[in-house]
Write a protein that holds these residues in place. Structure first.
Motif, PDB file in Angstrom:
ATOM      1  N   ILE A 152      -1.365   8.892   4.760  1.00  0.00           N
ATOM      2  CA  ILE A 152      -1.602   7.443   4.908  1.00  0.00           C
ATOM      3  C   ILE A 152      -0.276   6.691   4.922  1.00  0.00           C
ATOM      4  O   ILE A 152      -0.089   5.768   5.727  1.00  0.00           O
ATOM      5  CB  ILE A 152      -2.539   6.928   3.794  1.00  0.00           C
ATOM      6  CG1 ILE A 152      -3.945   7.497   3.996  1.00  0.00           C
ATOM      7  CG2 ILE A 152      -2.578   5.401   3.785  1.00  0.00           C
ATOM      8  CD1 ILE A 152      -4.887   7.244   2.831  1.00  0.00           C
ATOM      9  N   ILE A 153       0.653   7.096   4.078  1.00  0.00           N
ATOM     10  CA  ILE A 153       1.975   6.463   4.068  1.00  0.00           C
ATOM     11  C   ILE A 153       2.634   6.611   5.440  1.00  0.00           C
ATOM     12  O   ILE A 153       3.188   5.646   5.984  1.00  0.00           O
ATOM     13  CB  ILE A 153       2.875   7.073   2.967  1.00  0.00           C
ATOM     14  CG1 ILE A 153       2.363   6.655   1.587  1.00  0.00           C
ATOM     15  CG2 ILE A 153       4.337   6.651   3.153  1.00  0.00           C
ATOM     16  CD1 ILE A 153       3.016   7.410   0.444  1.00  0.00           C
ATOM     17  N   LEU A 167       0.791   4.070  -2.952  1.00  0.00           N
ATOM     18  CA  LEU A 167       0.494   5.469  -2.636  1.00  0.00           C
ATOM     19  C   LEU A 167       1.667   6.391  -2.975  1.00  0.00           C
ATOM     20  O   LEU A 167       1.474   7.482  -3.522  1.00  0.00           O
ATOM     21  CB  LEU A 167       0.113   5.613  -1.170  1.00  0.00           C
ATOM     22  CG  LEU A 167      -1.249   5.047  -0.785  1.00  0.00           C
ATOM     23  CD1 LEU A 167      -1.436   5.098   0.733  1.00  0.00           C
ATOM     24  CD2 LEU A 167      -2.371   5.797  -1.492  1.00  0.00           C
ATOM     25  N   LEU A 170      -0.752  12.447  -8.657  1.00  0.00           N
ATOM     26  CA  LEU A 170      -1.782  13.244  -7.996  1.00  0.00           C
ATOM     27  C   LEU A 170      -1.391  14.722  -7.943  1.00  0.00           C
ATOM     28  O   LEU A 170      -2.254  15.607  -8.005  1.00  0.00           O
ATOM     29  CB  LEU A 170      -2.040  12.719  -6.585  1.00  0.00           C
ATOM     30  CG  LEU A 170      -2.653  11.324  -6.470  1.00  0.00           C
ATOM     31  CD1 LEU A 170      -2.674  10.864  -5.022  1.00  0.00           C
ATOM     32  CD2 LEU A 170      -4.051  11.314  -7.072  1.00  0.00           C
ATOM     33  N   ALA A 207      -2.571  10.944   0.593  1.00  0.00           N
ATOM     34  CA  ALA A 207      -1.701   9.796   0.286  1.00  0.00           C
ATOM     35  C   ALA A 207      -0.435   9.843   1.151  1.00  0.00           C
ATOM     36  O   ALA A 207      -0.014   8.824   1.710  1.00  0.00           O
ATOM     37  CB  ALA A 207      -1.336   9.784  -1.197  1.00  0.00           C
ATOM     38  N   ALA A 224       1.771   7.022  -6.556  1.00  0.00           N
ATOM     39  CA  ALA A 224       0.657   7.857  -7.021  1.00  0.00           C
ATOM     40  C   ALA A 224       0.854   9.331  -6.716  1.00  0.00           C
ATOM     41  O   ALA A 224       0.279  10.190  -7.402  1.00  0.00           O
ATOM     42  CB  ALA A 224      -0.645   7.365  -6.400  1.00  0.00           C
ATOM     43  N   ILE A 225       1.650   9.664  -5.736  1.00  0.00           N
ATOM     44  CA  ILE A 225       1.811  11.058  -5.329  1.00  0.00           C
ATOM     45  C   ILE A 225       2.281  11.952  -6.483  1.00  0.00           C
ATOM     46  O   ILE A 225       1.697  13.028  -6.699  1.00  0.00           O
ATOM     47  CB  ILE A 225       2.721  11.178  -4.083  1.00  0.00           C
ATOM     48  CG1 ILE A 225       1.936  10.704  -2.858  1.00  0.00           C
ATOM     49  CG2 ILE A 225       3.223  12.611  -3.889  1.00  0.00           C
ATOM     50  CD1 ILE A 225       2.736  10.691  -1.572  1.00  0.00           C
ATOM     51  N   LEU A 263      -5.832  15.028  -2.207  1.00  0.00           N
ATOM     52  CA  LEU A 263      -5.483  13.620  -2.466  1.00  0.00           C
ATOM     53  C   LEU A 263      -3.993  13.371  -2.244  1.00  0.00           C
ATOM     54  O   LEU A 263      -3.595  12.365  -1.657  1.00  0.00           O
ATOM     55  CB  LEU A 263      -5.870  13.217  -3.889  1.00  0.00           C
ATOM     56  CG  LEU A 263      -7.341  12.966  -4.159  1.00  0.00           C
ATOM     57  CD1 LEU A 263      -7.553  12.659  -5.649  1.00  0.00           C
ATOM     58  CD2 LEU A 263      -7.851  11.812  -3.313  1.00  0.00           C
ATOM     59  N   THR A 264      -3.176  14.304  -2.732  1.00  0.00           N
ATOM     60  CA  THR A 264      -1.725  14.177  -2.554  1.00  0.00           C
ATOM     61  C   THR A 264      -1.365  14.186  -1.070  1.00  0.00           C
ATOM     62  O   THR A 264      -0.594  13.329  -0.596  1.00  0.00           O
ATOM     63  CB  THR A 264      -0.998  15.321  -3.285  1.00  0.00           C
ATOM     64  OG1 THR A 264      -1.382  15.317  -4.657  1.00  0.00           O
ATOM     65  CG2 THR A 264       0.508  15.177  -3.169  1.00  0.00           C
ATOM     66  N   VAL A 313       0.845  -1.204   0.000  1.00  0.00           N
ATOM     67  CA  VAL A 313       0.000   0.000   0.000  1.00  0.00           C
ATOM     68  C   VAL A 313       0.876   1.249   0.000  1.00  0.00           C
ATOM     69  O   VAL A 313       0.606   2.219  -0.728  1.00  0.00           O
ATOM     70  CB  VAL A 313      -0.972  -0.013   1.206  1.00  0.00           C
ATOM     71  CG1 VAL A 313      -1.698   1.326   1.333  1.00  0.00           C
ATOM     72  CG2 VAL A 313      -1.973  -1.147   1.062  1.00  0.00           C
ATOM     73  N   GLN A 314       1.946   1.248   0.769  1.00  0.00           N
ATOM     74  CA  GLN A 314       2.846   2.403   0.799  1.00  0.00           C
ATOM     75  C   GLN A 314       3.483   2.647  -0.565  1.00  0.00           C
ATOM     76  O   GLN A 314       3.584   3.795  -1.019  1.00  0.00           O
ATOM     77  CB  GLN A 314       3.939   2.199   1.845  1.00  0.00           C
ATOM     78  CG  GLN A 314       3.446   2.339   3.267  1.00  0.00           C
ATOM     79  CD  GLN A 314       4.539   2.052   4.271  1.00  0.00           C
ATOM     80  OE1 GLN A 314       5.164   0.998   4.244  1.00  0.00           O
ATOM     81  NE2 GLN A 314       4.767   3.002   5.157  1.00  0.00           N
TER      82      GLN A 314
END
Length: 186
Positions: free
Chosen positions: A75-76, A50, A57, A72, A53-54, A68-69, A46-47
């Motif tokens: 969450i990381i 994410l 995003l 993410a 994706a940064i 969103l950025t 997941v990390q």
């Protein structure tokens, strides 16, 4: 006398408390190792997703793209903090190591090899009990020391250094060398 599988064990071995303890602990450590491996790999996957994706995003021009950025990234950070608190990676490796040490002891016993060579069955069973308890006791003592160290806010020594410095003592040491186990708890 040696047996190649558990199915061929006489009832005196299968019902002996030392054998039951060996199997119980081996199963527990193998299961907990697999559990911690899954947790660690899931968290890291997941990390990675994410983190990858940064950059994408951040190209979104609307204000929700910034949220969103930032989300993410947050969450990381949370996933890494949980991983550090629960030590999934360390426990995966250390529990697997203990499971393998117990499995080695099992197969030495079954083959009548190593410290069990030339012993009658009663002596082998007693030696098995002593060696398994020595492994478990050493493991527990190391876990307590590590938990105390973490509670005091001190970093843990590396597993390799801890294993290299451990020396078995007591009755099991007289029965032959027992490999030191790393810091874990059960």
């Amino acid at each position: 006398m040696s047996w190649l599988s558990d199915e061929n064990l006489p009832d005196t071995v299968r019902t002996y408390p030392g054998w039951k303890r060996l199997e119980d602990q081996r199963t527990w450590y193998a299961g907990k190792s697999a559990h911690n491996q899954r947790r660690y790999l899931h968290f890291k996957l997941v990390q990675i997703v994410l983190a990858s994706a940064i950059p994408l995003l951040s190209l979104i021009q609307e204000s929700w793209g910034r949220w969103l950025t930032a989300g993410a990234g947050a969450i990381i950070a949370v996933l890494e903090a949980v991983q550090q608190l629960n030590q999934y990676s360390r426990l995966w490796i250390e529990y697997r190591d203990m499971a393998e040490r117990l499995k080695r002891e099992k197969y030495l016993f079954l083959a009548g090899a190593g410290p069990y060579q030339g012993m009658d069955m009663d002596t082998r069973l007693t030696t098995l009990s002593m060696r398994v308890e020595e492994l478990c006791s050493t493991e527990h003592e190391r876990w307590i020391a590590g938990a105390t160290q973490v509670a005091a806010g001190k970093p843990l020594a590396s597993t390799a250094a801890a294993a290299a410095s451990a020396t078995p003592v007591g009755p099991a040491a007289a029965a032959g060398p027992v490999a030191a186990a790393p810091l874990t708890g059960h």
